[in-house]
Design a protein around this motif. Sequence first.
Motif, PDB file in Angstrom:
ATOM      1  N   GLY A  11     -32.544   3.649  11.192  1.00  0.00           N
ATOM      2  CA  GLY A  11     -31.502   2.822  10.592  1.00  0.00           C
ATOM      3  C   GLY A  11     -30.099   3.182  11.024  1.00  0.00           C
ATOM      4  N   ASN A  12     -29.912   4.362  11.613  1.00  0.00           N
ATOM      5  CA  ASN A  12     -28.592   4.772  12.069  1.00  0.00           C
ATOM      6  C   ASN A  12     -28.366   4.453  13.540  1.00  0.00           C
ATOM      7  N   GLY A  13     -29.296   3.743  14.165  1.00  0.00           N
ATOM      8  CA  GLY A  13     -29.143   3.390  15.565  1.00  0.00           C
ATOM      9  C   GLY A  13     -29.556   4.487  16.525  1.00  0.00           C
ATOM     10  N   VAL A  14     -30.203   5.534  16.029  1.00  0.00           N
ATOM     11  CA  VAL A  14     -30.658   6.654  16.856  1.00  0.00           C
ATOM     12  C   VAL A  14     -32.180   6.627  16.918  1.00  0.00           C
ATOM     13  N   GLN A  15     -32.741   7.018  18.073  1.00  0.00           N
ATOM     14  CA  GLN A  15     -34.205   7.032  18.176  1.00  0.00           C
ATOM     15  C   GLN A  15     -34.797   7.904  17.073  1.00  0.00           C
ATOM     16  N   SER A  16     -35.819   7.394  16.402  1.00  0.00           N
ATOM     17  CA  SER A  16     -36.435   8.139  15.305  1.00  0.00           C
ATOM     18  C   SER A  16     -37.054   9.436  15.799  1.00  0.00           C
ATOM     19  N   LEU A  17     -36.896  10.492  15.003  1.00  0.00           N
ATOM     20  CA  LEU A  17     -37.394  11.817  15.359  1.00  0.00           C
ATOM     21  C   LEU A  17     -38.624  12.154  14.529  1.00  0.00           C
ATOM     22  N   ARG A  56     -35.657  21.412   7.776  1.00  0.00           N
ATOM     23  CA  ARG A  56     -34.298  21.581   7.249  1.00  0.00           C
ATOM     24  C   ARG A  56     -33.255  21.462   8.354  1.00  0.00           C
ATOM     25  N   ALA A  57     -33.583  21.975   9.549  1.00  0.00           N
ATOM     26  CA  ALA A  57     -32.596  22.036  10.628  1.00  0.00           C
ATOM     27  C   ALA A  57     -32.391  20.699  11.337  1.00  0.00           C
ATOM     28  N   VAL A  58     -33.480  20.005  11.663  1.00  0.00           N
ATOM     29  CA  VAL A  58     -33.350  18.800  12.494  1.00  0.00           C
ATOM     30  C   VAL A  58     -33.436  17.498  11.707  1.00  0.00           C
ATOM     31  N   LYS A  59     -33.839  17.588  10.425  1.00  0.00           N
ATOM     32  CA  LYS A  59     -33.917  16.415   9.540  1.00  0.00           C
ATOM     33  C   LYS A  59     -34.676  15.253  10.195  1.00  0.00           C
ATOM     34  N   PRO A  60     -35.979  15.427  10.402  1.00  0.00           N
ATOM     35  CA  PRO A  60     -36.766  14.383  11.066  1.00  0.00           C
ATOM     36  C   PRO A  60     -36.899  13.127  10.218  1.00  0.00           C
ATOM     37  N   ASP A  61     -37.193  12.018  10.889  1.00  0.00           N
ATOM     38  CA  ASP A  61     -37.436  10.759  10.188  1.00  0.00           C
ATOM     39  C   ASP A  61     -38.870  10.664   9.691  1.00  0.00           C
ATOM     40  N   LEU A  62     -39.762  11.476  10.275  1.00  0.00           N
ATOM     41  CA  LEU A  62     -41.173  11.472   9.905  1.00  0.00           C
ATOM     42  C   LEU A  62     -41.779  12.817  10.270  1.00  0.00           C
ATOM     43  N   GLY A  85     -36.747  16.127  -0.699  1.00  0.00           N
ATOM     44  CA  GLY A  85     -36.380  14.725  -0.554  1.00  0.00           C
ATOM     45  C   GLY A  85     -37.590  13.854  -0.290  1.00  0.00           C
ATOM     46  N   ASP A  86     -37.372  12.722   0.388  1.00  0.00           N
ATOM     47  CA  ASP A  86     -38.439  11.744   0.566  1.00  0.00           C
ATOM     48  C   ASP A  86     -38.778  11.489   2.030  1.00  0.00           C
ATOM     49  N   THR A  87     -38.658  12.505   2.882  1.00  0.00           N
ATOM     50  CA  THR A  87     -39.061  12.350   4.276  1.00  0.00           C
ATOM     51  C   THR A  87     -40.512  11.887   4.344  1.00  0.00           C
ATOM     52  N   PRO A  88     -40.816  10.790   5.055  1.00  0.00           N
ATOM     53  CA  PRO A  88     -42.203  10.331   5.162  1.00  0.00           C
ATOM     54  C   PRO A  88     -43.090  11.386   5.825  1.00  0.00           C
ATOM     55  N   VAL A  89     -44.321  11.526   5.328  1.00  0.00           N
ATOM     56  CA  VAL A  89     -45.257  12.526   5.846  1.00  0.00           C
ATOM     57  C   VAL A  89     -46.631  11.891   6.038  1.00  0.00           C
ATOM     58  N   ILE A  90     -47.200  12.094   7.226  1.00  0.00           N
ATOM     59  CA  ILE A  90     -48.581  11.702   7.500  1.00  0.00           C
ATOM     60  C   ILE A  90     -49.382  12.982   7.690  1.00  0.00           C
ATOM     61  N   MET A  91     -50.430  13.169   6.889  1.00  0.00           N
ATOM     62  CA  MET A  91     -51.258  14.360   6.987  1.00  0.00           C
ATOM     63  C   MET A  91     -52.267  14.221   8.133  1.00  0.00           C
ATOM     64  N   VAL A 129     -45.263   3.575   9.067  1.00  0.00           N
ATOM     65  CA  VAL A 129     -44.604   4.352   8.006  1.00  0.00           C
ATOM     66  C   VAL A 129     -43.091   4.355   8.203  1.00  0.00           C
ATOM     67  N   LEU A 130     -42.642   4.469   9.449  1.00  0.00           N
ATOM     68  CA  LEU A 130     -41.203   4.440   9.729  1.00  0.00           C
ATOM     69  C   LEU A 130     -40.601   3.093   9.342  1.00  0.00           C
ATOM     70  N   ARG A 131     -41.329   2.006   9.589  1.00  0.00           N
ATOM     71  CA  ARG A 131     -40.816   0.680   9.199  1.00  0.00           C
ATOM     72  C   ARG A 131     -40.696   0.579   7.681  1.00  0.00           C
ATOM     73  N   ARG A 132     -41.723   1.075   6.979  1.00  0.00           N
ATOM     74  CA  ARG A 132     -41.662   1.037   5.508  1.00  0.00           C
ATOM     75  C   ARG A 132     -40.512   1.882   4.990  1.00  0.00           C
ATOM     76  N   SER A 133     -40.312   3.030   5.623  1.00  0.00           N
ATOM     77  CA  SER A 133     -39.238   3.932   5.204  1.00  0.00           C
ATOM     78  C   SER A 133     -37.872   3.283   5.391  1.00  0.00           C
ATOM     79  N   ALA A 134     -37.723   2.536   6.496  1.00  0.00           N
ATOM     80  CA  ALA A 134     -36.443   1.884   6.773  1.00  0.00           C
ATOM     81  C   ALA A 134     -36.126   0.799   5.756  1.00  0.00           C
ATOM     82  N   MET A 135     -37.160   0.289   5.083  1.00  0.00           N
ATOM     83  CA  MET A 135     -36.970  -0.793   4.117  1.00  0.00           C
ATOM     84  C   MET A 135     -36.730  -0.282   2.697  1.00  0.00           C
ATOM     85  N   ARG A 136     -36.761   1.051   2.504  1.00  0.00           N
ATOM     86  CA  ARG A 136     -36.546   1.588   1.162  1.00  0.00           C
ATOM     87  C   ARG A 136     -35.113   1.340   0.711  1.00  0.00           C
TER      88      ARG A 136
END
Length: 245
Positions: A11-17, A56-62, A85-91, A129-136
């Motif tokens: 959502g910030n215009g940066v490639q998701s990490l 904590r350091a890189v604050k990933p999107d997923l 927080g609410d960082t999306p997680v896939i096990m 999951v990233l698409r759903r997260s962007a819609m929160r």
Amino acid sequence: MTETLPTEANGNGVQSLVLIAEDEAEIAEILSAYLNRSGLRTAHAADGRQALELHRAVKPDLVLLDVQMPYVDGWQVLSQIRQRGDTPVIMLTALDQDIDKLMGLRIGADDYVVKPFNPAEVVARAQAVLRRSAMRPTTPVSRILRADVFEIDLDHHEATVRLGRKRHLLSLTLTEFKLLTHLAKAPRQVFTREELLVHCLPEGDTQERTVDSHISKLRKKLEILGVIGIPANVRGVGYRFGSSA
């Protein structure tokens, strides 16, 4: 190692990490290659401690999170991430029992993939999951939790009890604060000792009886103020916030 490709953005215009928390280097490399090919940046953590540090350091999107990792297992990593927080997680796990899936989803996983898996499927799930997260919703969520006579400030790790017109600031250890907060978030739910162990106790504590000790100390501090029956013991199961919650 982190790689960048110039396509899909958050959502910030940066490639998701995507943080890949996986102790098997070959699996991590395959996932990284597939994700990079799909336009996602990646970072790799080889164990649970490093996963928490990088989160904590890189604050990933997923986060793609393996369950069976050295030092700190995936359940504990997921619990810590959820507290932050609410960082999306896939096990990612070789465990395919329904109880394991329910455990992951109950702690807060967004999805669950069983090994061996098709890397292309993992990429598809990650993108979903990233698409759903962007819609929160982006509206800030209140960080004050109120339950019964308690007011819990999640940002400042303070808990107070209101009795009549007086408010009493509780002197709690970090573990006691986590236990009280976790129970107060779902006051009618009964939590097993294993669940409380994963959610609330420090790394390295693996004995369920340790939960009983912390609960007992928390209860005594509340009883001194006249708050009786919190937390409540549910015989043969575990604990919940209160007997009449």
